[in-house]
Each structure stands twice: as C-alpha cells, then as structure tokens.
Design a protein around this motif. Structure first.
Motif, PDB file in Angstrom:
ATOM      1  N   LYS A  87       0.827  -1.202   0.000  1.00 55.44           N
ATOM      2  CA  LYS A  87       0.000   0.000   0.000  1.00 55.44           C
ATOM      3  C   LYS A  87       0.863   1.254   0.000  1.00 55.44           C
ATOM      4  CE  LYS A  87      -4.031   2.034   2.279  1.00 55.44           C
ATOM      5  NZ  LYS A  87      -5.037   1.857   3.365  1.00 55.44           N
ATOM      6  N   TRP A  90       2.425   1.658  -3.419  1.00 58.86           N
ATOM      7  CA  TRP A  90       1.418   2.101  -4.365  1.00 58.86           C
ATOM      8  C   TRP A  90       1.192   3.611  -4.255  1.00 58.86           C
ATOM      9  CZ3 TRP A  90      -1.181   0.019  -8.407  1.00 58.86           C
ATOM     10  CH2 TRP A  90      -2.325   0.664  -8.840  1.00 58.86           C
ATOM     11  N   LYS A  91       1.103   4.109  -3.037  1.00 62.65           N
ATOM     12  CA  LYS A  91       0.889   5.546  -2.831  1.00 62.65           C
ATOM     13  C   LYS A  91       2.089   6.356  -3.317  1.00 62.65           C
ATOM     14  CE  LYS A  91      -2.293   5.336   1.118  1.00 62.65           C
ATOM     15  NZ  LYS A  91      -2.493   5.707   2.531  1.00 62.65           N
ATOM     16  N   TRP A  94       2.069   6.604  -7.146  1.00 59.54           N
ATOM     17  CA  TRP A  94       1.047   7.498  -7.676  1.00 59.54           C
ATOM     18  C   TRP A  94       1.102   8.898  -7.044  1.00 59.54           C
ATOM     19  CZ3 TRP A  94      -1.196   6.396 -12.037  1.00 59.54           C
ATOM     20  CH2 TRP A  94      -1.342   5.071 -12.426  1.00 59.54           C
TER      21      TRP A  94
END
Length: 308
Positions: A87, A90-91, A94
């Motif tokens: 997670k 992923w952050k 992006w």
C-alpha cells in the motif's frame, strides 16, 4: 513564574511523565507549560486536568498523568496503525504518499482525554509548538486558541513517518523540526517576571551512543535520523542559553537588556536520562512504559533542584 518545559521524544514521553510526577510531588506548581511533540501531549494533559479541577492538586494531577501512560498507552496498537508495504509503495508510485504509519488511535485518545473547554478554563498558561510545512516557521499556539487540541496532535506528527495535520487549512508537522525543547522560547516570555524557576524535562540523553538498527527498515532509519537531528537542535539551544548566561553574569543588572534578563536571572533545572532510552513506538510494551516512568522518577529525584 514557575514554568515547565517539555521536549519531544515520541514514546519516551513516559520518562518525562515520571519526572513530572516527581517534581509535582515536591511542591512545584507550574504557571506556564510549554511543550513540543510528546511534550505537547503531556503538557496539554496537565493543563486540561488543572482546568477540570479549578484549584489544581498538582501531586494528584501528576499521578493521573502516570496512570494515563500506564493504562492508556500499553502497546503500539493504542497509538498507531501500520500500513502494508504494498500500500505504501502504491501511494508513492502514484504521488499520493501520506505516511508510513497511521495515527488514528492516537488522535482518538487525545480528543477523548483532552477537552478544549477544560484547557480554556485552566489557570495554567499552555504553549504548544508545531511547524507550518509551507512557511517552515514554528507556531506556538496558546491556551486561548479554539484549535489548541489540533495543535497538540500536529505537534506530535513525526515527519514522513506520520501524516501531516491540517490546522486552519495549513499543513503542520512535529514542532521538533525547529525546537525540540522550547526553553529559549519560555525564557523570552519572562521579560516582565522578577523571579523565574524552570524545570526542563527532555527525553534525550546528552550524547547519542553507537546504536545497532535495521538500516533496511524505513521506520527505524527515519527514527535514527530524527534522533540525530533533534539531539543537535537541543544541544545548540542549551549551548546558546549557557553562552548568554556566561557572557552577562558579571554585568550590573541595569546594563542587561530586559529581554535577556530571564536568561541570566532564571533558575533552570534540566532533567534528562543519562543514556539513550532504547524503546521504539512500533515495539514497546507495558514493561517498557513502567520502566521509563520509574526512570523518570529516579533521575528527577537525583537532580531536584540543580540549577544550570
């Protein structure tokens, strides 16, 4: 004026709480409390309980602070929520990174235990420092602020590790970025006072020791970097105060500018651990909390009062 200056130190604030409880038992009754990071939490707790009582019973309030640490902060889950590595990655990918660990449990705890109306009713002045990430300036919110509890939460938000805290539409981080123990700030508030006694309780030892840590664990790596930075900020601040005291101590009082008189005339007792406390916010236990409370009491009893 009797003032209590409380440094940052994350979970090591338990050490601070033990030291606070001891000096309050000895008769110290603060008129002003100023804190950074966990010192903001401990300071706000004291001011809030004083507001509840109207006429503060300081030894009792000190005991309540110790009980708060023993019963409400017993394991990492009481303060933080971990995120999966996937997670976080992923952050980052992006451009949506916010933190490594979430502090929802801590925020709930703060808003439950520290009520705005009690701080407003408190006979104690409170100053809480947090850094505006846009301007880079440290802001000291006082007890009259309608967002003082939000500033307490903001002051405890460790850079990168924890989320930014928005206060009045502005992003704030831990006040320790600029001032780990607001001693100079408090001295600057005392220009109109004739007698000033300050207890400054810091969670950092005088020197960092060589320490093994997991370089591959981002949380520990950031923690080590923050330890080094905050220790340097504290060392510089204390050295600055000592230089002023030494350079002005032999001058007649009439020649000392009013803003600098508190630096010369105040009685300052510094309480700090002899060695770094090897406890981390992501792995502490009830035994660690109890150990730090007892250590705080022990160190405070050894130096009460010994003036700088």
């Amino acid at each position: 004026m009797q003032a209590l200056v409380l440094s940052g130190g994350s979970i090591k604030g338990a050490f601070q709480a033990g030291a606070i409880a001891h000096i309050l038992e000895q008769g110290f009754a603060p008129d002003l409390i100023s804190g950074i990071s966990v010192g903001a939490l401990n300071g706000a707790f004291l001011a809030e309980r004083a507001g509840r009582a109207k006429i503060p019973d300081w030894p009792k309030i000190g005991a309540e602070l110790e009980e708060f640490w023993r019963t409400r902060i017993t394991k990492p889950d009481d303060l933080v929520e971990t995120q999966s590595k996937i997670k976080i990655a992923w952050k980052v990918f992006w451009n949506q990174f916010d933190c490594i660990i979430k502090t929802c449990p801590f925020k709930k705890l703060v808003y439950k235990e520290i009520k705005l109306e009690n701080i407003h009713a408190s006979p104690v002045k409170l100053r809480v420092g947090a850094v505006n990430l846009v301007t880079g300036e440290i802001v000291y919110a006082d007890e009259s602020s309608p967002r003082i509890v939000d500033y307490v939460v903001a002051s405890t938000a460790e850079p990168i590790t924890m989320s930014l805290v928005d206060v009045e539409g502005k992003p704030f981080y831990d006040g320790g970025l600029r001032d780990i123990a607001p001693l100079s700030y408090v001295l600057g508030q005392g220009a109109s006072e004739t007698e000033i006694e300050i207890f400054c309780i810091v969670c950092q030892a005088e020197k960092l020791t060589e320490k093994d840590f997991n370089r591959g664990k981002l949380l520990h790596l950031i923690g080590r970097v923050v330890d080094i930075i905050t220790n340097e900020v504290l060392v510089n601040d204390l050295s600055y105060i000592k230089r002023i005291k030494d350079s002005l101590k032999d001058l007649p009082s009439g020649l000392i500018p009013n803003p600098l008189k508190p630096f010369v005339d105040s009685k300052i007792t510094l309480i700090r651990p002899d060695e770094p406390i090897p406890v981390q916010v992501d792995s502490f236990t009830e035994a660690h909390i109890d150990m730090m409370l007892q250590l705080g009491r022990k160190i405070a009893s050894q130096v009460y009062p010994v003036y700088l």
